[in-house]
Motif scaffolding. Structure first.
Motif, PDB file in Angstrom:
ATOM      1  N   TYR A  10       0.806  -1.222   0.000  1.00 44.41           N
ATOM      2  CA  TYR A  10       0.000   0.000   0.000  1.00 44.41           C
ATOM      3  C   TYR A  10       0.842   1.277   0.000  1.00 44.41           C
ATOM      4  CZ  TYR A  10      -3.579  -3.374   1.123  1.00 44.41           C
ATOM      5  OH  TYR A  10      -4.415  -4.454   1.094  1.00 44.41           O
ATOM      6  N   THR A  11       2.173   1.158  -0.030  1.00 48.34           N
ATOM      7  CA  THR A  11       2.997   2.360   0.069  1.00 48.34           C
ATOM      8  C   THR A  11       2.759   3.332  -1.077  1.00 48.34           C
ATOM      9  OG1 THR A  11       4.866   1.225  -0.990  1.00 48.34           O
ATOM     10  CG2 THR A  11       4.859   1.335   1.416  1.00 48.34           C
ATOM     11  N   LYS A  12       2.416   2.840  -2.261  1.00 50.54           N
ATOM     12  CA  LYS A  12       2.132   3.748  -3.381  1.00 50.54           C
ATOM     13  C   LYS A  12       0.834   4.524  -3.157  1.00 50.54           C
ATOM     14  CE  LYS A  12       4.508   1.934  -7.351  1.00 50.54           C
ATOM     15  NZ  LYS A  12       4.361   1.543  -8.744  1.00 50.54           N
ATOM     16  N   ARG A  13      -0.031   4.015  -2.320  1.00 49.65           N
ATOM     17  CA  ARG A  13      -1.335   4.635  -2.116  1.00 49.65           C
ATOM     18  C   ARG A  13      -1.366   5.543  -0.893  1.00 49.65           C
ATOM     19  NH1 ARG A  13      -5.072   2.987  -5.443  1.00 49.65           N
ATOM     20  NH2 ARG A  13      -6.740   3.593  -4.054  1.00 49.65           N
ATOM     21  N   LEU A  14      -0.258   5.657  -0.170  1.00 48.15           N
ATOM     22  CA  LEU A  14      -0.230   6.531   0.990  1.00 48.15           C
ATOM     23  C   LEU A  14      -0.442   7.971   0.546  1.00 48.15           C
ATOM     24  CD1 LEU A  14       2.748   5.064   3.034  1.00 48.15           C
ATOM     25  CD2 LEU A  14       0.310   4.721   3.426  1.00 48.15           C
ATOM     26  N   LYS A  15      -1.072   8.744   1.386  1.00 48.96           N
ATOM     27  CA  LYS A  15      -1.347  10.141   1.067  1.00 48.96           C
ATOM     28  C   LYS A  15      -0.571  11.044   2.012  1.00 48.96           C
ATOM     29  CE  LYS A  15      -5.959   9.287  -0.702  1.00 48.96           C
ATOM     30  NZ  LYS A  15      -7.382   9.580  -0.532  1.00 48.96           N
ATOM     31  N   LYS A  16      -0.244  12.224   1.523  1.00 47.74           N
ATOM     32  CA  LYS A  16       0.436  13.227   2.329  1.00 47.74           C
ATOM     33  C   LYS A  16      -0.484  14.435   2.436  1.00 47.74           C
ATOM     34  CE  LYS A  16       4.525  15.995   2.694  1.00 47.74           C
ATOM     35  NZ  LYS A  16       5.936  16.063   2.400  1.00 47.74           N
ATOM     36  N   GLN A  17      -0.739  14.864   3.650  1.00 51.96           N
ATOM     37  CA  GLN A  17      -1.576  16.030   3.850  1.00 51.96           C
ATOM     38  C   GLN A  17      -0.762  17.277   3.553  1.00 51.96           C
ATOM     39  OE1 GLN A  17      -3.382  16.301   7.708  1.00 51.96           O
ATOM     40  NE2 GLN A  17      -4.600  18.072   7.145  1.00 51.96           N
ATOM     41  N   ILE A  39     -18.863  11.125  -4.298  1.00 55.70           N
ATOM     42  CA  ILE A  39     -17.491  10.952  -3.817  1.00 55.70           C
ATOM     43  C   ILE A  39     -17.058  12.295  -3.238  1.00 55.70           C
ATOM     44  CG2 ILE A  39     -15.102  10.486  -4.509  1.00 55.70           C
ATOM     45  CD1 ILE A  39     -16.194   8.792  -6.798  1.00 55.70           C
ATOM     46  N   PRO A  40     -16.400  12.322  -2.076  1.00 56.27           N
ATOM     47  CA  PRO A  40     -15.954  13.600  -1.509  1.00 56.27           C
ATOM     48  C   PRO A  40     -15.104  14.398  -2.502  1.00 56.27           C
ATOM     49  CG  PRO A  40     -15.631  11.830   0.080  1.00 56.27           C
ATOM     50  CD  PRO A  40     -16.017  11.183  -1.219  1.00 56.27           C
ATOM     51  N   TYR A  41     -15.272  15.709  -2.504  1.00 55.62           N
ATOM     52  CA  TYR A  41     -14.592  16.536  -3.497  1.00 55.62           C
ATOM     53  C   TYR A  41     -13.070  16.463  -3.382  1.00 55.62           C
ATOM     54  CZ  TYR A  41     -13.653  20.449  -0.269  1.00 55.62           C
ATOM     55  OH  TYR A  41     -13.184  21.236   0.748  1.00 55.62           O
ATOM     56  N   GLN A  42     -12.559  16.292  -2.146  1.00 56.85           N
ATOM     57  CA  GLN A  42     -11.109  16.164  -1.997  1.00 56.85           C
ATOM     58  C   GLN A  42     -10.610  14.899  -2.699  1.00 56.85           C
ATOM     59  OE1 GLN A  42     -13.264  16.492   0.601  1.00 56.85           O
ATOM     60  NE2 GLN A  42     -12.438  17.858   2.175  1.00 56.85           N
ATOM     61  N   THR A  43     -11.396  13.839  -2.617  1.00 54.93           N
ATOM     62  CA  THR A  43     -11.048  12.590  -3.290  1.00 54.93           C
ATOM     63  C   THR A  43     -11.071  12.778  -4.798  1.00 54.93           C
ATOM     64  OG1 THR A  43     -11.937  11.313  -1.443  1.00 54.93           O
ATOM     65  CG2 THR A  43     -11.672  10.151  -3.539  1.00 54.93           C
ATOM     66  N   LEU A  44     -12.047  13.511  -5.310  1.00 54.86           N
ATOM     67  CA  LEU A  44     -12.110  13.765  -6.754  1.00 54.86           C
ATOM     68  C   LEU A  44     -10.895  14.552  -7.231  1.00 54.86           C
ATOM     69  CD1 LEU A  44     -15.872  14.623  -7.364  1.00 54.86           C
ATOM     70  CD2 LEU A  44     -14.654  12.508  -7.882  1.00 54.86           C
ATOM     71  N   ILE A  45     -10.505  15.557  -6.462  1.00 50.28           N
ATOM     72  CA  ILE A  45      -9.313  16.345  -6.832  1.00 50.28           C
ATOM     73  C   ILE A  45      -8.095  15.430  -6.836  1.00 50.28           C
ATOM     74  CG2 ILE A  45      -7.769  18.208  -6.105  1.00 50.28           C
ATOM     75  CD1 ILE A  45     -10.328  19.649  -5.024  1.00 50.28           C
ATOM     76  N   ASN A  46      -7.965  14.578  -5.826  1.00 50.74           N
ATOM     77  CA  ASN A  46      -6.840  13.650  -5.762  1.00 50.74           C
ATOM     78  C   ASN A  46      -6.859  12.688  -6.948  1.00 50.74           C
ATOM     79  OD1 ASN A  46      -4.510  12.412  -4.360  1.00 50.74           O
ATOM     80  ND2 ASN A  46      -5.908  10.682  -4.183  1.00 50.74           N
ATOM     81  N   LEU A  47      -8.033  12.156  -7.287  1.00 47.85           N
ATOM     82  CA  LEU A  47      -8.136  11.245  -8.425  1.00 47.85           C
ATOM     83  C   LEU A  47      -7.729  11.931  -9.725  1.00 47.85           C
ATOM     84  CD1 LEU A  47     -11.489   9.438  -7.580  1.00 47.85           C
ATOM     85  CD2 LEU A  47      -9.209   8.396  -7.643  1.00 47.85           C
TER      86      LEU A  47
END
Length: 64
Positions: A10-17, A39-47
Motif C-alpha cells: 500500500y505504500t504507493k497509495r499513501l497520502k500526504k496532507q 465521492i468527496p470533493y477532496q477525493t475527486l481532486i486527488n483522483l
C-alpha cells in the motif's frame, strides 16, 4: 520463527496532507461533481491529479 519482511503493497497509495490554495470556482466545480457522483470533493481532486501524474499529462498554457 523467522521474520519475512515484505514490501508494504500500500505504500504507493499513501497520502500526504498538504495545504494548497485553490480558487473558489475550482472548489465549487469539484463540489458539484462530488454531489453528482457521491465521492468527496477532496477525493475527486486527488483522483484527477493522480490521473494527470500517472499519464504524464503536461499543462498547455500560454500567457498573453
Amino acid at each position: 520463527m523467522s521474520l519475512n519482511p515484505r514490501k508494504n503493497p500500500y505504500t504507493k497509495r499513501l497520502k500526504k496532507q498538504i495545504t494548497i490554495n485553490i480558487n473558489n470556482e475550482t472548489v465549487a466545480y469539484f463540489k458539484a461533481q462530488s454531489e453528482e457522483v457521491g465521492i468527496p470533493y477532496q477525493t475527486l481532486i486527488n483522483l484527477y491529479l493522480s490521473d494527470c501524474a500517472e499519464h504524464g499529462r503536461k499543462l498547455n498554457l500560454s500567457w498573453q
